[in-house]
Design a protein around this motif. Structure first.
Motif, short mmCIF file in Angstrom:
data_model
loop_
_atom_site.label_atom_id
_atom_site.label_comp_id
_atom_site.label_asym_id
_atom_site.label_seq_id
_atom_site.Cartn_x
_atom_site.Cartn_y
_atom_site.Cartn_z
N PRO A 124 44.13 56.83 37.14
CA PRO A 124 44.59 58.19 37.40
C PRO A 124 43.79 58.91 38.45
CG PRO A 124 43.41 58.10 35.33
CD PRO A 124 43.57 56.68 35.77
N LYS A 125 42.61 58.37 38.81
CA LYS A 125 41.80 59.02 39.84
C LYS A 125 40.95 57.96 40.53
CE LYS A 125 38.43 60.41 36.33
NZ LYS A 125 37.68 61.54 35.74
N LEU A 126 40.51 58.28 41.74
CA LEU A 126 39.78 57.33 42.56
C LEU A 126 38.49 56.87 41.90
CD1 LEU A 126 39.58 55.81 45.23
CD2 LEU A 126 38.47 57.82 46.22
N ASP A 127 37.82 57.77 41.19
CA ASP A 127 36.54 57.41 40.57
C ASP A 127 36.68 56.22 39.61
OD1 ASP A 127 35.44 59.45 41.95
OD2 ASP A 127 35.22 60.82 40.26
N ASP A 128 37.85 56.09 38.99
CA ASP A 128 38.04 55.00 38.03
C ASP A 128 38.34 53.67 38.70
OD1 ASP A 128 37.61 56.78 36.01
OD2 ASP A 128 39.72 57.17 35.61
N VAL A 129 38.65 53.69 40.01
CA VAL A 129 38.89 52.45 40.73
C VAL A 129 37.56 51.76 41.07
CG1 VAL A 129 39.83 51.44 42.86
CG2 VAL A 129 41.08 53.25 41.68
N ILE A 130 36.51 52.56 41.27
CA ILE A 130 35.22 52.02 41.71
C ILE A 130 34.67 50.98 40.73
CG2 ILE A 130 32.83 52.64 42.22
CD1 ILE A 130 33.91 55.28 43.38
N PRO A 131 34.65 51.23 39.42
CA PRO A 131 34.17 50.18 38.51
C PRO A 131 34.98 48.90 38.60
CG PRO A 131 34.27 52.30 37.38
CD PRO A 131 34.95 52.49 38.69
N SER A 132 36.28 49.01 38.90
CA SER A 132 37.11 47.82 39.04
C SER A 132 36.68 46.98 40.25
CB SER A 132 38.58 48.22 39.18
OG SER A 132 39.03 48.89 38.04
N ILE A 133 36.35 47.67 41.35
CA ILE A 133 35.87 46.96 42.53
C ILE A 133 34.53 46.31 42.23
CG2 ILE A 133 35.14 47.24 44.94
CD1 ILE A 133 37.09 49.57 45.15
N ASP A 134 33.67 47.01 41.51
CA ASP A 134 32.39 46.44 41.08
C ASP A 134 32.61 45.15 40.29
OD1 ASP A 134 30.43 48.02 42.15
OD2 ASP A 134 30.34 49.40 40.47
N GLN A 135 33.53 45.22 39.33
CA GLN A 135 33.77 44.07 38.47
C GLN A 135 34.38 42.92 39.25
OE1 GLN A 135 32.83 43.82 35.12
NE2 GLN A 135 33.27 41.68 35.63
N PHE A 136 35.26 43.24 40.20
CA PHE A 136 35.87 42.20 41.04
C PHE A 136 34.80 41.48 41.85
CE2 PHE A 136 38.82 41.11 44.77
CZ PHE A 136 39.29 39.96 44.14
N ALA A 137 33.87 42.24 42.44
CA ALA A 137 32.78 41.64 43.19
C ALA A 137 31.92 40.76 42.28
CB ALA A 137 31.93 42.73 43.85
N ALA A 138 31.68 41.24 41.06
CA ALA A 138 30.89 40.45 40.11
C ALA A 138 31.60 39.14 39.76
CB ALA A 138 30.62 41.27 38.84
N ASP A 139 32.92 39.20 39.56
CA ASP A 139 33.70 37.99 39.28
C ASP A 139 33.62 37.00 40.43
OD1 ASP A 139 34.40 39.05 36.86
OD2 ASP A 139 36.38 39.74 37.51
N ILE A 140 33.73 37.51 41.66
CA ILE A 140 33.64 36.64 42.83
C ILE A 140 32.27 35.97 42.88
CG2 ILE A 140 33.55 36.61 45.36
CD1 ILE A 140 35.64 38.88 45.30
N ASN A 141 31.22 36.76 42.69
CA ASN A 141 29.86 36.21 42.74
C ASN A 141 29.66 35.14 41.68
OD1 ASN A 141 28.76 37.64 44.94
ND2 ASN A 141 28.41 39.45 43.66
N ALA A 142 30.20 35.38 40.49
CA ALA A 142 30.00 34.44 39.39
C ALA A 142 30.83 33.18 39.55
CB ALA A 142 30.31 35.13 38.06
N GLN A 143 32.11 33.35 39.90
CA GLN A 143 33.02 32.21 39.91
C GLN A 143 32.99 31.40 41.20
OE1 GLN A 143 36.96 33.02 38.25
NE2 GLN A 143 36.19 34.96 37.43
N LEU A 144 32.69 32.05 42.31
CA LEU A 144 32.71 31.34 43.59
C LEU A 144 31.31 30.99 44.10
CD1 LEU A 144 35.54 33.24 45.51
CD2 LEU A 144 35.70 31.19 44.10
#
Length: 557
Positions: free
Chosen positions: A143-163
């Protein structure tokens, strides 16, 4: 002296070995550094939000980079390669790999941000250029931009872990408490698996209960809950809602130009129930759902043009308890189901008149002897196409009145005798679907006769007020050019004030344009929603994909 010379020689030899060893290690480490190209994200919004593109790039770059392990290529270098390979079009996995090869990169990360009112969604992928590894995906709506930021954080963490085999900490995105999903759903499945379950690569995300999608409403009224699907990589030409498999639950029937798909919104998910084989000899332009033959299974009426778009070959699908089959095919009719105030769902048909989609007679149709037969023709004004016709208590007098688009996208109201009671001066609708009319001169390439959009007459159960619901797509040239180009759209609810139809409420503008819409219990919660197919890209440019989405919000005004 000899001893000192021996020690010196030994030290020199050890230093040499150390240098060789370190050199080999450094060379090996340098060879293993992974090169990542981040293609600047596409921003889909009504205003300039380019700062979001910069912010997302900086966030991902800082979280993925690690000296000696992962090198994120410079933005300038990546933009230059992207422009050469992709141009101004949309990027997909194939094009991303081409960009990666051009940059000698190991991975390419790309995506988009879409802003609908205050709702923000992110759709991103990380692809292995060589094709040997998995593609990691992210879709999130907040519902707001601030809530997208943790998702980007988590996506980067997934990339770092899996790739990259690197564990990092990430801020957890806020997750609502989900209701129990359907029995076939695996709530513990990886998001990538869930994203691919829906045929159109579709998966949903909730909007905010306070998303201000309604722009004009009465003081004290709360905004309705807003919902948006993930992006579809196909055009949506039409949608309708109804119980098509007899299980007591409402399905959403979606048509692409040559495909019919059935979805259900239930328990927090929007998942595909059935995909019906495509037909390359047809071009689907309209869909309606109703149990006209009264056997417990609502039929799916698909209005279809031939491949040349100058003739009709419509068909009807029905569930037989095991699968969906055609119970009628190659019918020269436009179909539309209307909600009669007293009789419920009624099927109307307009006979095809070659060369003129606005000239055929309109009939009520009934099921007799295993076929749909036409009864007495309706009395309507001239130049009406059935796809833009609706009935209801428009005048608030307890009587059935018709409302329809003329061939110039202006709305008129008429009675049962065909007499026009009101003729609007403002354009609504704005369809991209057209019938290929006869050429009017030798130099003409194509004569597009644009078909009208859907109109709906909706009765608000809360206050018994009746409104005509119309979409309004905004054209760059205000419909003055032959080819249409829509930039944004909104809905309006029009009510009768004794002299004509006037706007009662309207939604915020959304990017793209509205292709079709319906009203019904879309999410099986007992209340009505307004559901719409929104096209963001037609995909008419070479190497670009179409992009559509479905939006919905509660009609609790």
């Amino acid at each position: 002296m000899k001893t000192n010379g021996y020690k010196t020689s030994r030290l020199v030899f050890l230093a040499f070995l150390l240098a060789v060893t370190l050199g080999v290690n450094f060379a090996t480490a340098a060879a293993e550094v992974k090169r990542v190209a981040i293609v600047p994200f596409k921003i889909h919004a009504e205003k300039d939000l380019s700062f979001l593109r910069d912010g997302v790039y900086d966030m991902l770059s800082s979280r993925l980079s690690k000296e000696g392990e992962v090198q994120v290529l410079s933005r300038t270098e990546t933009e230059k390669a992207s422009a050469a390979v992709i141009g101004a079009g949309a990027v997909n996995e194939t094009l991303a790999r081409e960009v990666g090869k051009k940059l000698n990169a190991d991975f390419v990360l790309f995506g988009s941000l879409t802003v609908f009112g205050n709702s923000v969604s992110i759709d991103s992928k990380m692809v292995d250029v060589a094709g040997g590894g998995p593609t990691l995906s992210l879709f999130n709506q907040s519902p707001k931009l601030d809530d997208v930021i943790p998702s980007i954080d988590q996506f980067a963490a997934d990339i770092n872990a899996q790739l990259f085999g690197r564990e990092t900490t990430a801020a957890k995105a806020p997750v609502p408490s989900p209701a129990a999903p359907p029995a076939q759903a695996d709530i513990h499945a990886h998001p990538e698996k869930l994203l691919k379950e829906g045929g159109f690569r579709d998966q949903t995300a909730e909007g905010s209960p306070d998303s201000p999608f309604i722009l004009t409403r009465k003081p004290g009224e709360s905004a309705p809950q807003f919902w948006k699907s993930a992006n579809f990589s196909h055009l949506i030409n039409g949608l309708s809602v109804g119980d098509v498999d007899g299980d007591g639950k409402i399905e959403t029937v979606v048509i692409a130009p040559q495909a019919t798909l059935i979805y259900r919104r239930e328990a927090g998910r929007f998942f595909k129930v059935q995909e019906i084989a495509a037909d390359s000899q047809k071009h689907f332009i309209g869909v309606d759902v109703a149990d006209i033959n009264a056997n417990g299974y609502a039929e799916i009426f698909v209005t279809s043009l031939n491949a040349h778009k100058n003739s009709l070959n419509s068909f009807v699908l029905e569930y037989d308890g095991h699968q969906f089959t055609k119970i009628m095919d190659d019918a020269a009719w436009f179909y539309r189901v209307i909600d009669h105030p007293a009789r419920g769902k009624v099927l109307l048909g307009q006979r095809h008149q070659r060369g003129d989609p606005f000239g055929g007679e309109i009939f009520e149709m009934s099921w007799q002897n295993s076929q749909y037969v036409s009864e007495s023709p309706l009395k309507t004004p001239r130049h009406i196409n059935l796809l833009g016709l609706a009935f209801g208590d428009v005048l608030h007098n307890g009587q059935e009145t018709a409302v329809a688009y003329k061939d110039n996208d202006r709305i008129e109201v008429f009675d049962a005798t065909g007499q026009v009671l009101w003729d609007g001066s403002e354009r609504y609708g704005g369809s991209m679907l057209y019938y290929a009319g006869p050429k009017t001169d030798l130099g003409e390439v194509e004569n597009r006769l644009y078909l009208p959009m859907r109109l709906l007459v909706w009765k608000n159960a809360a206050n018994t007020e009746t409104a005509v619901i119309a979409a309004k797509n905004h054209d760059l040239s205000n419909m003055k050019l032959e080819l249409r180009k829509f930039t944004n759209a909104h809905f309006e609810a029009l009510t009768w004030d004794g002299l004509g139809l006037v706007p009662n409420w309207q939604t915020r503008k959304i990017s793209g344009y509205i292709r079709d819409f319906a009203i019904g219990d879309f999410d099986n919660d007992g209340g009505d929603e307004l559901i719409a197919a929104v096209v963001q890209k037609e995909g008419r440019i070479v190497l670009t994909e179409p992009k559509s989405a479905i939006i919905a919000y509660e009609l609790n005004l």
